[in-house]
Design a protein around this motif. Sequence first.
Motif, short mmCIF file in Angstrom:
data_model
loop_
_atom_site.label_atom_id
_atom_site.label_comp_id
_atom_site.label_asym_id
_atom_site.label_seq_id
_atom_site.Cartn_x
_atom_site.Cartn_y
_atom_site.Cartn_z
N SER A 135 0.85 -1.20 0.00
CA SER A 135 0.00 0.00 0.00
C SER A 135 0.88 1.24 0.00
N GLY A 136 0.26 2.38 -0.21
CA GLY A 136 0.99 3.64 -0.15
C GLY A 136 1.50 3.91 1.26
N GLY A 137 0.66 3.64 2.23
CA GLY A 137 1.06 3.85 3.62
C GLY A 137 2.22 2.94 4.02
N TYR A 138 2.19 1.72 3.51
CA TYR A 138 3.29 0.78 3.77
C TYR A 138 4.58 1.29 3.12
N THR A 184 -2.86 16.68 5.70
CA THR A 184 -2.57 15.49 4.92
C THR A 184 -3.54 14.40 5.36
N LEU A 185 -3.36 13.20 4.81
CA LEU A 185 -4.25 12.10 5.15
C LEU A 185 -3.66 11.32 6.35
N ALA A 186 -4.53 10.77 7.17
CA ALA A 186 -4.12 10.08 8.41
C ALA A 186 -3.00 9.04 8.23
N PRO A 187 -2.92 8.29 7.10
CA PRO A 187 -1.83 7.30 7.00
C PRO A 187 -0.44 7.93 6.95
N VAL A 188 -0.35 9.24 6.73
CA VAL A 188 0.98 9.87 6.66
C VAL A 188 1.56 10.01 8.07
N PRO A 189 0.87 10.71 9.00
CA PRO A 189 1.38 10.67 10.39
C PRO A 189 1.38 9.24 10.92
N GLU A 199 8.98 12.15 -0.49
CA GLU A 199 7.77 12.72 -1.08
C GLU A 199 6.62 11.71 -1.03
N ASP A 200 5.49 12.19 -0.55
CA ASP A 200 4.26 11.39 -0.59
C ASP A 200 3.49 11.83 -1.83
N CYS A 201 3.52 10.98 -2.85
CA CYS A 201 2.95 11.32 -4.15
C CYS A 201 1.64 10.59 -4.42
N ALA A 202 0.90 10.28 -3.36
CA ALA A 202 -0.36 9.55 -3.53
C ALA A 202 -1.29 10.28 -4.51
N HIS A 203 -1.23 11.62 -4.50
CA HIS A 203 -2.11 12.40 -5.40
C HIS A 203 -1.33 13.12 -6.50
N THR A 204 -0.05 12.84 -6.63
CA THR A 204 0.71 13.50 -7.70
C THR A 204 1.34 12.48 -8.65
N PHE A 220 4.03 6.16 -3.66
CA PHE A 220 2.81 6.28 -4.46
C PHE A 220 1.80 5.25 -3.98
N SER A 221 0.54 5.51 -4.25
CA SER A 221 -0.51 4.58 -3.85
C SER A 221 -1.28 4.14 -5.09
N THR A 222 -1.70 2.89 -5.11
CA THR A 222 -2.58 2.42 -6.20
C THR A 222 -3.91 1.97 -5.60
N TYR A 240 -9.00 4.94 -5.16
CA TYR A 240 -9.32 6.34 -5.47
C TYR A 240 -8.13 7.17 -5.91
N LYS A 241 -6.98 6.53 -6.17
CA LYS A 241 -5.80 7.27 -6.63
C LYS A 241 -5.73 7.17 -8.16
N HIS A 242 -4.54 7.36 -8.74
CA HIS A 242 -4.48 7.51 -10.19
C HIS A 242 -4.33 6.20 -10.95
C1 LIG Z 1 -4.11 7.43 0.04
C2 LIG Z 1 -3.04 8.24 0.60
C3 LIG Z 1 -1.97 7.67 1.27
C4 LIG Z 1 -1.91 6.21 1.62
O1 LIG Z 1 -2.08 5.34 0.58
P1 LIG Z 1 -2.72 3.88 0.82
O2 LIG Z 1 -2.34 3.16 -0.42
O3 LIG Z 1 -4.19 4.07 1.00
O4 LIG Z 1 -2.06 3.33 2.04
C5 LIG Z 1 -0.96 8.50 1.70
N1 LIG Z 1 -1.00 9.83 1.50
C6 LIG Z 1 -2.03 10.42 0.89
C7 LIG Z 1 -2.00 11.90 0.71
C8 LIG Z 1 -3.09 9.65 0.43
O5 LIG Z 1 -4.13 10.25 -0.16
#
Ligand SMILES: *Cc1c(COP(=O)(O)O)cnc(C)c1O
Length: 399
Positions: A67-70, A93-98, A164-169, A188-190, A193-195
């Motif tokens: 996952s992106g958080g992982y 930011t989104l909770a998985p970041v902290p 860099e947390d690029c979940a939305h970039t 990055f996250s797949t 709801y991401k890209h």
């Molecule tokens: C979704 C998201 C994550 C985490 O990604 P997951 O794949 O859901 O763990 C991290 N940062 C941001 C900004 C996100 O939107």
Amino acid sequence: MKTRPFTLSFTQQEPISETAIAAAVSVLRSGRLHRYNVVEGELSQAALLEREFAAFQASRYCLACASGGYALQLALRAIELAAGEYVLTNAFTLAPVPGAIVAAGGRPLLVETTADLTPDLDDLERKALASKARVLLLSHMRGHMPDMDAVMALVSRHGLVLIEDCAHTMGASWAGRKSGTFGHLACFSTQTYKHLNSGEGGLLTTDDDTLAARATVMSGSYMIYERHGTVPALPAVEGVRLRMPNLSGRMDNLRAAILRPQLEELDRNVERWNERYAVLAERLGACNAVHMPQRPPQERYVGSSIQFLVPDMDAAQASAFVAACAGQGVELKWFGRGEPLAFTSTHHHWQFVEGQSLPQTDRILAGLFDMRIPLTFSPADCAHIADIILDAIAGRENA
Ligand SMILES: *Cc1c(COP(=O)(O)O)cnc(C)c1O
């Protein structure tokens, strides 16, 4: 309300393409779903995805994971974050970041937010100096990038390690350079709801041999790390392979198989998202009550969601506004809500993080609204949605 209700779902993504479905079926027929389960001479789907995503980013290494958080956790562990070490990150930011910072043993130090929804670089600099933090986890939350030239100057002034947390970039760039190629590592996250959509999934990129080796070994590569798509030179792996803990969080071939064809469509989809975003941004931006975050010309963003501020709404008005939109079928999220809802929470709700005073961020969040733009909406749908939102704002003013 003069506009007819909107009836499409804000959580309905496009179907997985027939090409991707065929790729998935082929993996299922083979029975080889685990990424290291290959026949002689075969590169697994996960390994191929790693190669292709590394090429897309022009990064040396890519690691596909759970996952992106992982991926964020792996990145923080790869730089050998010490227990209790501060990590500078966005308050917005989104909770998985902290969450990833805490999981890796760190202490999130939250940075104030500007009205353009990027971290306030003055506050960042103050906190970098005061805390002597070594790490900046820069979250490009909802796709908003700060001035990356200024960030890089700050990073070099303070000798920061940048993640860099690029979940939305994913697919975005700054002055022609891909988001995710500025930091020492990028994640990055797949998630659906991401890209790219594989339900769940993450990708980590870096150019650094040692960081790539540590992340690969931690992801659970046992002694078969050579089956990765982008393998760090063996001495780098040999130096870490028995030292790094196995945190078992690999991506499987089924998910990789459906991501590879989507990656080929990504640039095209960025254009489709931005076409929809432009319709909404133009209409909402024309309303005096609305402040649209400014997007500098260097930023090539991905408009997979839209944020806007209605700065002088009080809490009761904001609740009524969200309810009025919902009544017309338009699903807005409001970051000023007292209680967390669905995916939306703020620093006030994160009891796993030390409480911090962020008055500037609180002021911004109080008037901040957020909406998904799934590609199942047409540009005409977006115009329709904008009309409903504008009606609801006008209704508030007349109330
Ligand atoms: C979704 C998201 C994550 C985490 O990604 P997951 O794949 O859901 O763990 C991290 N940062 C941001 C900004 C996100 O939107």
